[in-house]
Design a protein around this motif. Structure first.
Motif, PDB file in Angstrom:
ATOM      1  N   ASP A  99       0.908  -1.249  -0.046  1.00 50.95           N
ATOM      2  CA  ASP A  99       0.018  -0.090  -0.103  1.00 50.95           C
ATOM      3  C   ASP A  99       0.844   1.332   0.013  1.00 50.95           C
ATOM      4  O   ASP A  99       2.043   1.255   0.689  1.00 50.95           O
ATOM      5  CB  ASP A  99      -0.995  -0.015   1.107  1.00 50.95           C
ATOM      6  CG  ASP A  99      -1.990  -0.816   1.205  1.00 50.95           C
ATOM      7  OD1 ASP A  99      -2.382  -1.572   0.059  1.00 50.95           O
ATOM      8  OD2 ASP A  99      -2.752  -1.103   2.091  1.00 50.95           O
ATOM      9  N   PHE A 100       0.520   2.331  -0.868  1.00 51.98           N
ATOM     10  CA  PHE A 100       1.301   3.606  -0.811  1.00 51.98           C
ATOM     11  C   PHE A 100       0.313   4.774  -0.500  1.00 51.98           C
ATOM     12  O   PHE A 100      -0.856   4.684  -0.848  1.00 51.98           O
ATOM     13  CB  PHE A 100       1.702   3.804  -2.229  1.00 51.98           C
ATOM     14  CG  PHE A 100       2.902   2.831  -2.613  1.00 51.98           C
ATOM     15  CD1 PHE A 100       2.637   1.513  -2.889  1.00 51.98           C
ATOM     16  CD2 PHE A 100       4.138   3.279  -2.787  1.00 51.98           C
ATOM     17  CE1 PHE A 100       3.773   0.529  -3.078  1.00 51.98           C
ATOM     18  CE2 PHE A 100       5.233   2.608  -2.953  1.00 51.98           C
ATOM     19  CZ  PHE A 100       5.025   1.299  -3.437  1.00 51.98           C
ATOM     20  N   ALA A 101       0.788   5.712   0.528  1.00 51.54           N
ATOM     21  CA  ALA A 101       0.293   6.759   0.679  1.00 51.54           C
ATOM     22  C   ALA A 101       0.797   8.074   0.085  1.00 51.54           C
ATOM     23  O   ALA A 101       2.016   8.258   0.188  1.00 51.54           O
ATOM     24  CB  ALA A 101       0.401   7.130   2.324  1.00 51.54           C
ATOM     25  N   GLN A 102       0.237   8.626  -1.226  1.00 46.72           N
ATOM     26  CA  GLN A 102       0.681   9.574  -1.864  1.00 46.72           C
ATOM     27  C   GLN A 102       0.449  10.840  -1.383  1.00 46.72           C
ATOM     28  O   GLN A 102      -0.279  11.496  -1.739  1.00 46.72           O
ATOM     29  CB  GLN A 102       0.140   9.388  -3.400  1.00 46.72           C
ATOM     30  CG  GLN A 102       0.454   8.075  -4.025  1.00 46.72           C
ATOM     31  CD  GLN A 102       0.010   8.074  -5.510  1.00 46.72           C
ATOM     32  OE1 GLN A 102       0.447   8.431  -6.244  1.00 46.72           O
ATOM     33  NE2 GLN A 102      -1.194   7.077  -5.826  1.00 46.72           N
ATOM     34  N   ILE A 143      -5.187   0.110   6.082  1.00 51.56           N
ATOM     35  CA  ILE A 143      -4.398  -0.778   5.263  1.00 51.56           C
ATOM     36  C   ILE A 143      -4.952  -2.136   4.647  1.00 51.56           C
ATOM     37  O   ILE A 143      -5.791  -2.702   5.560  1.00 51.56           O
ATOM     38  CB  ILE A 143      -3.263  -0.980   6.085  1.00 51.56           C
ATOM     39  CG1 ILE A 143      -2.323   0.231   6.401  1.00 51.56           C
ATOM     40  CG2 ILE A 143      -2.220  -2.081   5.615  1.00 51.56           C
ATOM     41  CD1 ILE A 143      -1.373   0.076   7.737  1.00 51.56           C
ATOM     42  N   SER A 144      -4.654  -2.574   3.354  1.00 49.16           N
ATOM     43  CA  SER A 144      -5.205  -3.854   2.717  1.00 49.16           C
ATOM     44  C   SER A 144      -4.727  -4.752   3.536  1.00 49.16           C
ATOM     45  O   SER A 144      -3.413  -5.089   3.825  1.00 49.16           O
ATOM     46  CB  SER A 144      -4.877  -3.784   1.369  1.00 49.16           C
ATOM     47  OG  SER A 144      -4.879  -2.547   0.732  1.00 49.16           O
ATOM     48  N   ASP A 145      -5.493  -5.690   3.688  1.00 49.55           N
ATOM     49  CA  ASP A 145      -5.086  -7.223   4.209  1.00 49.55           C
ATOM     50  C   ASP A 145      -4.066  -7.763   3.744  1.00 49.55           C
ATOM     51  O   ASP A 145      -3.107  -8.492   4.398  1.00 49.55           O
ATOM     52  CB  ASP A 145      -6.273  -8.103   4.474  1.00 49.55           C
ATOM     53  CG  ASP A 145      -7.270  -7.773   5.373  1.00 49.55           C
ATOM     54  OD1 ASP A 145      -6.954  -6.748   6.385  1.00 49.55           O
ATOM     55  OD2 ASP A 145      -8.456  -7.944   5.248  1.00 49.55           O
ATOM     56  N   VAL A 150       3.534  -1.214   4.012  1.00 54.76           N
ATOM     57  CA  VAL A 150       2.905   0.160   3.680  1.00 54.76           C
ATOM     58  C   VAL A 150       3.975   1.375   3.719  1.00 54.76           C
ATOM     59  O   VAL A 150       4.892   1.316   4.322  1.00 54.76           O
ATOM     60  CB  VAL A 150       1.773   0.646   4.626  1.00 54.76           C
ATOM     61  CG1 VAL A 150       2.126   0.806   6.147  1.00 54.76           C
ATOM     62  CG2 VAL A 150       1.000   2.018   4.475  1.00 54.76           C
ATOM     63  N   TYR A 151       3.952   2.057   2.383  1.00 55.78           N
ATOM     64  CA  TYR A 151       4.779   2.912   2.091  1.00 55.78           C
ATOM     65  C   TYR A 151       4.451   4.540   2.355  1.00 55.78           C
ATOM     66  O   TYR A 151       3.482   4.816   2.023  1.00 55.78           O
ATOM     67  CB  TYR A 151       5.226   2.794   0.667  1.00 55.78           C
ATOM     68  CG  TYR A 151       6.295   3.340   0.031  1.00 55.78           C
ATOM     69  CD1 TYR A 151       7.568   3.103  -0.079  1.00 55.78           C
ATOM     70  CD2 TYR A 151       6.118   4.947  -0.244  1.00 55.78           C
ATOM     71  CE1 TYR A 151       8.733   3.885  -0.731  1.00 55.78           C
ATOM     72  CE2 TYR A 151       7.176   5.588  -0.698  1.00 55.78           C
ATOM     73  CZ  TYR A 151       8.419   5.239  -0.885  1.00 55.78           C
ATOM     74  OH  TYR A 151       9.339   6.079  -1.452  1.00 55.78           O
ATOM     75  N   ILE A 152       5.286   5.217   3.048  1.00 60.57           N
ATOM     76  CA  ILE A 152       5.212   6.587   3.286  1.00 60.57           C
ATOM     77  C   ILE A 152       6.377   7.405   2.838  1.00 60.57           C
ATOM     78  O   ILE A 152       7.372   6.934   3.127  1.00 60.57           O
ATOM     79  CB  ILE A 152       4.668   6.818   4.807  1.00 60.57           C
ATOM     80  CG1 ILE A 152       5.520   6.610   5.760  1.00 60.57           C
ATOM     81  CG2 ILE A 152       3.406   6.363   5.052  1.00 60.57           C
ATOM     82  CD1 ILE A 152       5.663   7.335   7.180  1.00 60.57           C
ATOM     83  N   THR A 153       5.897   8.786   2.599  1.00 61.89           N
ATOM     84  CA  THR A 153       7.174   9.670   2.607  1.00 61.89           C
ATOM     85  C   THR A 153       6.974  10.295   3.805  1.00 61.89           C
ATOM     86  O   THR A 153       5.918  11.255   3.867  1.00 61.89           O
ATOM     87  CB  THR A 153       6.996  10.513   1.332  1.00 61.89           C
ATOM     88  OG1 THR A 153       6.900   9.748   0.143  1.00 61.89           O
ATOM     89  CG2 THR A 153       8.213  11.494   1.175  1.00 61.89           C
TER      90      THR A 153
END
Ligand SMILES: Cc1ncc(COP(=O)(O)O)c(C=O)c1O
Length: 364
Positions: A99-102, A143-145, A150-153
């Protein structure tokens, strides 16, 4: 070309200002490093002088960030961008996803790069419609199961936003691009499975990237990975699988020694909070300048501001530059101004900027 006879206050976002003490130390040993008769730049990466720089730098970084033994700490070439490819390749098998938080352009680039190799990766937040002014609350529910990570900047260099509090995710390993804030605040390394940062903000010259990764929580893939992106291989070779950016590592080590001498990250965090508060409060109390980022999301490293009367932008920038306050132009897609106030920017730089802004406002 240039007119300055001494060092200026350099507000560039990166490559950025480095501590003057560090630059002077490097200058002093430039031609003959500790009796070696040569510059670090001319030294073999396989010889004892360089090996001791490398060892000291990695040990100091571990001390500064209190990195637990089970984490690998590795230097990579290729800038932070190389990690946009390396992370999915090291951690995802075919058909798996993350998962990515853009929250900005760098996160969006990391998402697109991962998607190229793993089409199932998912965006769990897209800040583009809000002009990237928002920071999501990342909870286990969001967050997806099936996400492997999970990716953040953590700090968005271009938009001047950051996660004030690092997300506490329990069910999924957290991967963070900390390029524009690593070493600026205290961290609990165990909140993360992977941290990476390009050096060119708070660490040293560009081209060097630090990767800190938990060797237990998030398993590395066994499939073929290009050598220079392969975490296991790069760690096994002690960050010298090939010729590393030796001079950048040397400067990074001097920066680490400077930080240790200052008292470490607790001291640095306090100084940085004070510097940023000084600048933001001066902007907030003015009638000419505005800070577009909501207070809770404001970066301590990159302060974005605008002039209410944009017709004055050019004069503001020209006046600042001739006063030795350089690098304030905002990112091309954002406009306005950005003061990047990393560890090396002294409080006097902020005070000089504020005086200039006040004087400009008085005359406007
Ligand atoms: C948060 C962030 N990530 C990634 C990058 C890309 O770094 P590099 O140019 O070292 O690849 C930058 C560059 O400024 C950045 O600010």
């Amino acid at each position: 070309m240039g007119k300055f006879t001494s060092r200026i206050y350099n507000f560039n976002a990166g490559p950025a200002m480095l501590p003057t003490e560090v630059m002077e130390k490097a200058q002093g040993e430039f031609l003959n490093y500790q009796g070696s008769g040569m510059s670090v730049m001319e030294m073999s990466h396989r010889e004892a002088h360089f090996q001791s720089i490398l060892d000291e730098s990695l040990a100091s970084l571990r001390t500064l960030l209190q990195i637990p033994e089970r984490y690998g700490v590795v230097y990579f070439p290729g800038g932070a961008t190389l990690q946009f490819s390396a992370i999915p390749l090291n951690y995802l098998a075919a058909g798996e996803s993350a998962d990515f938080a853009q929250t900005g352009v760098w996160a969006a680039k990391a998402f697109l790069e991962a998607q190229k190799f793993y089409p199932g990766v998912k965006s769990i937040f897209d800040g583009k419609p809000s002009g990237y002014m928002e920071i999501p609350e990342i909870t286990d529910d969001l967050i997806s199961d099936k996400a492997k990570y999970v990716y953040i900047t953590s700090n968005n260099t271009i938009y001047g936003t950051r996660y004030g509090k690092i997300p506490k995710v329990k069910k999924t390993p957290l991967v963070a691009d900390m390029t524009s804030e690593l070493l600026s605040r205290k961290l609990n390394i165990e909140d993360f499975s992977v941290i990476f940062a390009g050096a060119q903000k708070n660490i040293g010259p560009s081209g060097l990237t630090i990767v800190i990764y938990d060797k237990e929580k998030l398993p590395l893939q066994k499939h073929p990975i290009p050598n220079l992106m392969n975490y296991a291989l790069m760690e096994k070779s002690g960050s010298v699988y090939n010729t590393p950016p030796t001079y950048s590592i040397y400067i990074a080590n001097l920066v680490f020694q400077w930080l240790l001498k200052k008292g470490g990250l607790e001291v640095m965090e306090k100084e940085n909070e004070e510097k940023a508060a000084l600048l933001y409060s001066s902007i907030d109390s003015s009638s000419l300048y505005t800070a577009p980022v909501p207070p809770n999301n404001r970066s301590v490293m990159n302060a974005i501001f605008r002039l209410k009367d944009t017709a004055l932008d050019k004069a503001f920038l020209e006046g600042a530059e001739s006063a030795g306050l350089c690098g304030l132009k905002g990112y091309r897609d954002v406009g306005g101004f950005r003061a990047s106030i990393y560890n090396a920017m002294p409080k006097s730089g902020i005070e000089t900027l504020i005086s200039y802004m006040k004087e400009f406002e008085r005359k406007a």
